[in-house]
Write an enzyme that holds these catalytic residues in place. Structure first.
Site, mmCIF file in Angstrom:
data_model
loop_
_atom_site.group_PDB
_atom_site.id
_atom_site.type_symbol
_atom_site.label_atom_id
_atom_site.label_comp_id
_atom_site.label_asym_id
_atom_site.label_seq_id
_atom_site.Cartn_x
_atom_site.Cartn_y
_atom_site.Cartn_z
ATOM 1 N N ASN A 210 0.944 -1.113 -0.150
ATOM 2 C CA ASN A 210 -0.120 0.104 0.183
ATOM 3 C C ASN A 210 0.806 1.279 -0.088
ATOM 4 O O ASN A 210 2.057 1.237 -0.126
ATOM 5 C CB ASN A 210 -0.782 -0.027 1.156
ATOM 6 N N ALA A 275 1.511 1.446 11.608
ATOM 7 C CA ALA A 275 1.611 0.598 10.170
ATOM 8 C C ALA A 275 0.389 0.497 9.624
ATOM 9 O O ALA A 275 -0.542 0.404 9.866
ATOM 10 C CB ALA A 275 2.306 -0.564 10.642
ATOM 11 N N ASP A 279 -4.686 -6.876 5.252
ATOM 12 C CA ASP A 279 -5.601 -7.646 5.891
ATOM 13 C C ASP A 279 -5.491 -8.836 5.074
ATOM 14 O O ASP A 279 -5.961 -9.716 5.688
ATOM 15 C CB ASP A 279 -7.045 -6.843 5.558
ATOM 16 N N LYS A 289 9.905 -17.282 -9.822
ATOM 17 C CA LYS A 289 9.061 -16.130 -10.616
ATOM 18 C C LYS A 289 7.866 -16.787 -11.369
ATOM 19 O O LYS A 289 8.063 -17.778 -12.113
ATOM 20 C CB LYS A 289 9.888 -15.300 -11.561
ATOM 21 N N PRO A 306 -3.733 -12.388 10.251
ATOM 22 C CA PRO A 306 -4.113 -12.272 11.473
ATOM 23 C C PRO A 306 -4.063 -10.639 11.831
ATOM 24 O O PRO A 306 -3.702 -9.756 11.263
ATOM 25 C CB PRO A 306 -2.938 -12.644 12.389
ATOM 26 N N ILE A 308 -3.213 -8.058 14.095
ATOM 27 C CA ILE A 308 -2.064 -7.649 14.761
ATOM 28 C C ILE A 308 -2.338 -7.012 16.128
ATOM 29 O O ILE A 308 -2.108 -7.151 17.277
ATOM 30 C CB ILE A 308 -0.743 -7.183 14.191
ATOM 31 N N PHE A 325 -4.358 3.133 14.907
ATOM 32 C CA PHE A 325 -4.883 4.163 13.899
ATOM 33 C C PHE A 325 -5.940 3.586 12.969
ATOM 34 O O PHE A 325 -5.886 2.341 12.687
ATOM 35 C CB PHE A 325 -3.426 4.599 12.893
ATOM 36 N N LYS A 339 -13.201 -0.094 15.699
ATOM 37 C CA LYS A 339 -11.643 -0.856 15.671
ATOM 38 C C LYS A 339 -11.370 -0.504 17.279
ATOM 39 O O LYS A 339 -10.682 -1.404 17.725
ATOM 40 C CB LYS A 339 -10.851 -0.261 14.833
ATOM 41 N N LYS A 343 -10.262 -3.949 19.059
ATOM 42 C CA LYS A 343 -8.708 -4.155 19.002
ATOM 43 C C LYS A 343 -8.166 -3.905 20.732
ATOM 44 O O LYS A 343 -7.192 -3.792 20.899
ATOM 45 C CB LYS A 343 -8.085 -3.257 18.366
HETATM 46 O O1 PMT Z 1 2.931 6.340 6.436
HETATM 47 P P1 PMT Z 1 2.282 7.395 5.882
HETATM 48 O O2 PMT Z 1 2.333 7.669 4.574
HETATM 49 O O3 PMT Z 1 2.497 8.496 6.863
HETATM 50 O O4 PMT Z 1 0.665 7.340 6.064
HETATM 51 C C1 PMT Z 1 -0.066 7.139 7.275
HETATM 52 C C2 PMT Z 1 -1.182 6.323 7.543
HETATM 53 C C3 PMT Z 1 -2.203 6.529 6.724
HETATM 54 C C4 PMT Z 1 -0.194 4.908 7.116
HETATM 55 C C5 PMT Z 1 -1.610 6.191 8.849
HETATM 56 O O5 PMT Z 1 -1.737 7.535 9.384
HETATM 57 C C6 PMT Z 1 -2.714 5.279 9.288
HETATM 58 O O6 PMT Z 1 -3.674 5.539 9.198
HETATM 59 N N1 PMT Z 1 -2.191 3.934 9.480
HETATM 60 C C7 PMT Z 1 -3.136 2.747 9.848
HETATM 61 C C8 PMT Z 1 -3.505 2.083 8.583
HETATM 62 C C9 PMT Z 1 -4.235 0.789 8.639
HETATM 63 O O7 PMT Z 1 -3.989 -0.153 8.257
HETATM 64 O O8 PMT Z 1 -5.510 1.146 9.018
HETATM 65 P P2 PMT Z 1 -6.517 0.237 9.334
HETATM 66 O O9 PMT Z 1 -7.826 0.992 9.494
HETATM 67 O O10 PMT Z 1 -6.484 -1.004 8.213
HETATM 68 O O11 PMT Z 1 -6.134 -0.680 10.593
HETATM 69 C C10 PMT Z 1 -6.446 -0.255 11.991
HETATM 70 C C11 PMT Z 1 -5.297 -0.670 12.665
HETATM 71 O O12 PMT Z 1 -5.360 -2.130 13.102
HETATM 72 C C12 PMT Z 1 -4.060 0.061 12.681
HETATM 73 O O13 PMT Z 1 -3.745 0.466 14.017
HETATM 74 C C13 PMT Z 1 -3.174 -1.220 12.189
HETATM 75 O O14 PMT Z 1 -1.932 -0.980 12.019
HETATM 76 C C14 PMT Z 1 -3.983 -2.416 12.683
HETATM 77 N N2 PMT Z 1 -3.910 -3.802 11.802
HETATM 78 C C15 PMT Z 1 -4.799 -3.621 10.828
HETATM 79 C C16 PMT Z 1 -4.777 -4.793 9.906
HETATM 80 C C17 PMT Z 1 -4.169 -6.019 10.470
HETATM 81 N N3 PMT Z 1 -4.096 -7.135 9.669
HETATM 82 N N4 PMT Z 1 -3.380 -5.898 11.717
HETATM 83 C C18 PMT Z 1 -3.593 -4.774 12.241
HETATM 84 O O15 PMT Z 1 -2.567 -4.534 13.468
#
Ligand code: PMT
Length: 400
Positions: A210, A275, A279, A289, A306, A308, A325, A339, A343
């Site tokens: 991404n 991060a 998903d 390849k 998973p 995380i 985030f 979330k 979480k």
């Molecule tokens: O890195 P930049 O270019 O500065 O951009 C910043 C950002 C947009 C990446 C950042 O501000 C941000 O929003 N990060 C979270 C991105 C994300 O994965 O969002 P989500 O809504 O899909 O996930 C929610 C939370 O669960 C996040 O804390 C994520 O780290 C976590 N997660 C998500 C999926 C997964 N399988 N495991 C996780 O732990």
């Protein structure tokens, strides 16, 4: 006051208060700082560059561009070198240029290019300071994280009485010192930040990922470091400059991230997950390849990764603060609030990544901080400023 080794770029614009900036330079040098002065052409009419050259022991950059190539290199060099960028005195004109992004001379160009904290000490006639345009420009700059010192009130050079006097050199130097020696309110705490994008391999040369640059997570890690925390940065793929003075753990996929978090989280006081984690992963990545088969579509099956943050939430220990985030494109607050609960987070930072100036690969973000007690909507601001606000709120949660 000790500013040993700190690099300060001081911009001087055309106002009678320019003479007071000589004392600013002198005080900064006595405190051990390295000072580089940029003067606008108008400023040179009030005080000769030689004064600042002598006091700073560095060449003074003015707006006389004899050699444009030299200028081009130099404005980037000074913008990058600064630990803090100060403009004193700052006229209504430079505030207007900064607010609108005009870069038509050496000073406005350099300040536009800098990523350092910016401090301005306005000095102007009261009518100019209170003019609607200046009020709006000041508001814009404050929202972007520009620091202000003054102006003070009193009798102005023009004979008027009111707000518009540049703050005294001692106050300006204190404001610079405050910015450089930010509060160490996280001393003794261990803070872990995740940043960047995960990569899910299709084969040895291809992956799903991404747009995360790492800027948001890096800003958080830098802010935690500056505030005295023992900081760990778990980073996936990133394009931003990796911060110094921080323990770095590199990961590639969501599976790597999960392994790392299981190992690291239990020793952390604060965990902030910025991060962008995939998903889904490729169910059966190829060891070699993948070859093109002409005329046939390539079908890839994705398996769920998973969660995380959820796993970290189930391992949460007493006294630990967990922040996530949420990068959303619709129903931002509702999705983020779900979330927060799912979480087991103490706070979630919701960003609508469809908004200009928010989300992926920008220097700014627009966030709403959601906790069990409600939502705090924040204006657009630099990621570093947002990082400090997030850390302020984390401190409040931990103290409550
Ligand atoms: O890195 P930049 O270019 O500065 O951009 C910043 C950002 C947009 C990446 C950042 O501000 C941000 O929003 N990060 C979270 C991105 C994300 O994965 O969002 P989500 O809504 O899909 O996930 C929610 C939370 O669960 C996040 O804390 C994520 O780290 C976590 N997660 C998500 C999926 C997964 N399988 N495991 C996780 O732990």
């Amino acid at each position: 006051m000790n500013l040993t080794g700190k690099k300060i770029v001081l911009g001087i614009t055309g106002g009678i208060a320019a003479y007071k900036s000589a004392e600013v330079v002198s005080r900064l040098r006595h405190a051990g700082a390295e000072v580089h002065v940029i003067m606008t052409e108008n400023a040179t009419k009030f005080v000769a560059p030689l004064t600042f050259q002598t006091l700073s022991a560095n060449p003074v950059i003015t707006d006389t561009f004899a050699a444009p190539e030299y200028w081009n290199v130099k404005h980037v060099a000074l913008a990058q070198l600064a630990d803090v960028f100060v403009i004193a005195p700052a006229t209504a004109n430079i505030l207007a240029k900064m607010a609108t992004g005009i870069a038509d001379d050496m000073l406005s160009t350099t300040v536009l290019a800098t990523k350092a904290p910016v401090l301005v000490a306005p000095a102007m006639n009261t009518g100019m300071w209170t003019a609607e345009a200046t009020v709006q420009n000041t508001e814009t700059l404050r929202k972007r994280g520009v620091h202000f010192v003054g102006p003070d009130s009193g009798i102005l050079a023009c004979g008027d009485k009111g707000a518009g006097r540049m703050s005294e050199p001692e106050t300006i130097v204190e404001a610079i010192s405050d910015i450089l020696n930010r509060k160490k309110d996280l001393a003794g705490l261990k803070v872990l930040v995740t940043a960047g994008a995960t990569r899910e391999r299709l084969d040895p040369v291809r992956f799903l990922t991404n747009d995360s640059s790492g800027k948001m997570g890096f800003a958080l890690a830098e802010a935690a470091r500056d505030r005295g925390a023992e900081t760990t940065l778990v980073k996936g793929s990133t394009t931003a400059k990796i911060p110094d003075g921080i323990r770095i753990i590199e990961i590639e996929s969501a599976a790597d991230l999960l392994r790392t978090m299981k190992k690291e989280c239990c020793t952390q006081d604060v965990v902030i997950q910025a991060a962008a984690v995939a998903d889904y992963r490729v169910e059966n990545p190829s060891a070699t390849k993948i070859k093109k088969k002409k005329g046939e579509p390539l079908v890839i099956t994705l398996a769920e990764n998973p969660d995380i943050a959820q796993a970290v939430g189930t391992m949460k220990k007493n006294g630990q603060t967990l922040v996530g985030f949420a990068a959303e494109t619709d129903h931002v607050l509702e999705h983020a609030a779900e979330k927060l609960t799912a979480k087991n987070l103490d706070m979630i930072v919701a960003n609508d990544v469809t908004k200009p100036g928010a989300g992926f690969n920008t220097d700014t973000n627009i966030a709403t901080l959601i906790t069990g007690n409600g939502a705090e909507e924040l204006p657009i601001m630099r990621k570093r400023q947002l990082a400090d606000i997030i850390l302020d709120r984390i401190t409040e949660i931990r103290n409550s």
